[in-house]
Design a protein around this motif. Structure first.
Motif, PDB file in Angstrom:
ATOM      1  N   LYS A 176       1.009  -1.524   0.126  1.00 29.64           N
ATOM      2  CA  LYS A 176       0.084   0.153  -0.221  1.00 29.64           C
ATOM      3  C   LYS A 176       0.912   0.597  -0.115  1.00 29.64           C
ATOM      4  O   LYS A 176       0.677   2.156  -0.999  1.00 29.64           O
ATOM      5  N   MET A 177       1.956   1.395   0.694  1.00 28.71           N
ATOM      6  CA  MET A 177       3.038   2.007   1.099  1.00 28.71           C
ATOM      7  C   MET A 177       3.539   2.420  -0.402  1.00 28.71           C
ATOM      8  O   MET A 177       3.432   3.774  -0.956  1.00 28.71           O
ATOM      9  N   LYS A 178       3.816   1.480  -1.228  1.00 29.91           N
ATOM     10  CA  LYS A 178       4.713   1.406  -2.755  1.00 29.91           C
ATOM     11  C   LYS A 178       3.667   2.071  -3.214  1.00 29.91           C
ATOM     12  O   LYS A 178       3.855   2.835  -4.011  1.00 29.91           O
TER      13      LYS A 178
ATOM     14  N   GLU B 202       0.996   4.197  -3.148  1.00 33.28           N
ATOM     15  CA  GLU B 202       1.075   5.693  -2.205  1.00 33.28           C
ATOM     16  C   GLU B 202       1.715   6.679  -2.771  1.00 33.28           C
ATOM     17  O   GLU B 202       2.303   7.481  -2.444  1.00 33.28           O
ATOM     18  N   ASN B 203       3.589   5.537  -2.849  1.00 25.28           N
ATOM     19  CA  ASN B 203       4.747   6.378  -3.579  1.00 25.28           C
ATOM     20  C   ASN B 203       4.995   6.874  -2.182  1.00 25.28           C
ATOM     21  O   ASN B 203       5.081   8.417  -1.896  1.00 25.28           O
ATOM     22  N   ARG B 204       5.155   6.516  -0.764  1.00 27.00           N
ATOM     23  CA  ARG B 204       5.081   6.612   0.663  1.00 27.00           C
ATOM     24  C   ARG B 204       6.093   6.515   1.193  1.00 27.00           C
ATOM     25  O   ARG B 204       6.449   4.736   0.883  1.00 27.00           O
ATOM     26  N   VAL B 205       7.589   6.404   2.177  1.00 25.94           N
ATOM     27  CA  VAL B 205       8.019   5.400   2.863  1.00 25.94           C
ATOM     28  C   VAL B 205       7.563   5.727   3.847  1.00 25.94           C
ATOM     29  O   VAL B 205       8.555   4.835   4.897  1.00 25.94           O
ATOM     30  N   GLU B 206       7.186   6.133   4.291  1.00 27.75           N
ATOM     31  CA  GLU B 206       7.226   6.816   6.640  1.00 27.75           C
ATOM     32  C   GLU B 206       5.583   6.106   6.272  1.00 27.75           C
ATOM     33  O   GLU B 206       4.202   6.292   5.614  1.00 27.75           O
ATOM     34  N   SER B 207       4.852   5.845   7.787  1.00 26.49           N
ATOM     35  CA  SER B 207       3.563   5.579   8.217  1.00 26.49           C
ATOM     36  C   SER B 207       3.364   5.874   9.302  1.00 26.49           C
ATOM     37  O   SER B 207       4.412   5.518  10.526  1.00 26.49           O
TER      38      SER B 207
ATOM     39  N   GLU C 250      -0.119   2.726  11.840  1.00 24.48           N
ATOM     40  CA  GLU C 250      -0.757   2.139  10.804  1.00 24.48           C
ATOM     41  C   GLU C 250      -0.229   0.931  11.063  1.00 24.48           C
ATOM     42  O   GLU C 250      -0.204  -0.647  10.505  1.00 24.48           O
TER      43      GLU C 250
END
Length: 430
Positions: A386-388, A390-395, A399
């Motif tokens: 899901k993070m990939k 949404e192009n993000r490396v932090e959560s 979560e």
């Protein structure tokens, strides 16, 4: 009360014999081999995983302090394996062949009260009016030796205040059993036999924990479940549809109606089974939540508590990690219920699907007394995808928390089993 025990055994256990032998109501019809009296009684034996430093007295029997027995010694004369054998001076009524049945029952009671493995001898070969000699004690001790030197060695020192706690718990359990085997015991929702079978399952949990953690943990849950089904009423889902009889009569005159009615019965049976399975889970959870209310969670055992005493956390605060520990007191009833329910389902997967429990450690520690928090690999992979996407490396931390499983430790589950079963039984015999 006239019930029969097996006359002959071949070093095998059937716990029903122990249940009958410990029950003072039972008129035993085994061959009498000893002329006992109040002052002249037979000794049998318990084998513990710690040294009991004093006698524990009851109305008609006494568990005597442990005798340390060297089983294996090194070339230098040091003890490598030893056993802690506690002679039991049994009631006057225990005077028959296979007198070890009494300590078979007693061993389960002790294991439940101590939350430790306790075993008994598998025959009555060394049972007599005198405590066995050195050779006999070694033969008895070999049933349950403990490694004290070399690979796998562990310390078995127990603080005197912990011994006192175990003694009082054992006295309390035996007192409850006395009430359930009195002439006024009829009519209680829980019976002596119910309790003893539950104690046996929990004893098997402690005995099997080292050999197979998953099996041991599952036995604790089974022991709780045996009483939770008595304590928490079953949901009544047996009511038939209002038009059941009409459909049944139509099925006798119409092939189409018969086919539909048969399908209805199949679906209803499946639905009832599913409801029943969910009902068992709900009753298990409700039992633990209801009967462990106001529990002092500080009494959950861990090695340092046993060796240093119940005030360990106050005496040695610097030795306890400052890392936050998840404590039952910090959980809402709903959150605690979810963890209990998940734990119950893990047990079901072990028994019915062959899946191991997800615990990564078999013992708790001074800073993880209650729960093990581990990553759920499948849920973590879903989050990473899901993070990939949404192009993000932090959560957010919340979560990540959702990707973790909170697992009840063996020691907390053991503590909850003892507290819930005792609290429920006290209420039931009032």
């Amino acid at each position: 009360m006239d019930r029969n025990m097996r006359q002959y055994v071949d070093d095998d256990n059937q716990f029903k014999d122990g249940i009958l032998a410990f029950d003072k109501r039972n008129e035993v019809k085994l061959y009498k081999v000893h002329n006992t009296s109040e002052d002249k009684r037979i000794y049998s034996y318990l084998i513990l995983d710690f040294k009991l430093p004093k006698d524990i007295h009851f109305k008609d029997f006494t568990i005597e302090q442990s005798i340390e027995v060297d089983i294996v010694t090194s070339e230098s004369g040091q003890s490598v394996k030893k056993a802690y054998v506690s002679p039991v001076k049994m009631p006057e009524r225990i005077n028959y062949i296979n007198s070890h049945y009494f300590t078979l029952g007693l061993s389960a009671i002790c294991s439940f009260a101590f939350e430790r493995p306790v075993v008994s001898t598998k025959n009555d070969y060394y049972n007599g009016f005198e405590v066995a000699n050195e050779y006999g004690l070694r033969e008895i001790g070999v049933e349950f030796p403990r490694t004290t030197l070399g690979p796998g060695a562990r310390g078995f020192r127990v603080h005197n205040e912990i011994i006192d706690i175990w003694e009082q718990r054992l006295i309390e359990v035996v007192s409850l059993l006395d009430k359930l085997t009195s002439s006024e015991s009829e009519g209680h929702d829980v019976t002596y036999e119910n309790l003893m079978q539950s104690f046996r399952l929990i004893q098997l949990a402690h005995i099997n924990k080292k050999e197979d953690f998953d099996l041991g943990f599952s036995f604790i849950i089974a022991g709780i479940e045996a009483i939770s089904q008595l304590a928490i009423a079953q949901i009544d889902f047996s009511k038939k549809h209002d038009r059941y009889n009409e459909w049944k009569n139509l099925s006798k005159t119409s092939e189409v109606a018969r086919t539909l009615f048969e399908e209805y019965l199949k679906v209803q049976a499946y639905v009832n089974s599913e409801i029943n399975n969910r009902d068992l889970t709900k009753r298990f959870v409700k039992f633990l939540i209801t009967y462990t209310t106001n529990t002092d969670w500080e009494e959950v055992f861990y090695n340092e508590l046993i060796t240093e005493g119940p005030n360990y956390r106050k005496l040695f605060p610097s030795e306890i990690s400052v890392r936050p520990e998840l404590n039952p007191n910090e959980l809402t009833e709903e959150d605690f219920s979810i963890i209990i329910k998940d734990t119950y389902h893990f047990r079901s997967k072990f028994f019915h699907e062959g899946q191991s429990l997800p615990h990564t450690s078999t013992n708790n520690t001074s800073n993880n007394r209650f729960f093990h928090i581990i990553d759920n690999i499948k849920r973590r992979e879903v989050l990473l995808k899901k993070m990939k996407k949404e192009n993000r490396v932090e959560s957010p931390s919340g979560e990540w928390t959702k990707t973790q499983d909170k697992l009840i430790t063996f020691e907390l589950m053991s503590n909850m089993a003892r507290n819930a079963i005792i609290n429920y039984t006290k209420k039931a015999v009032q």
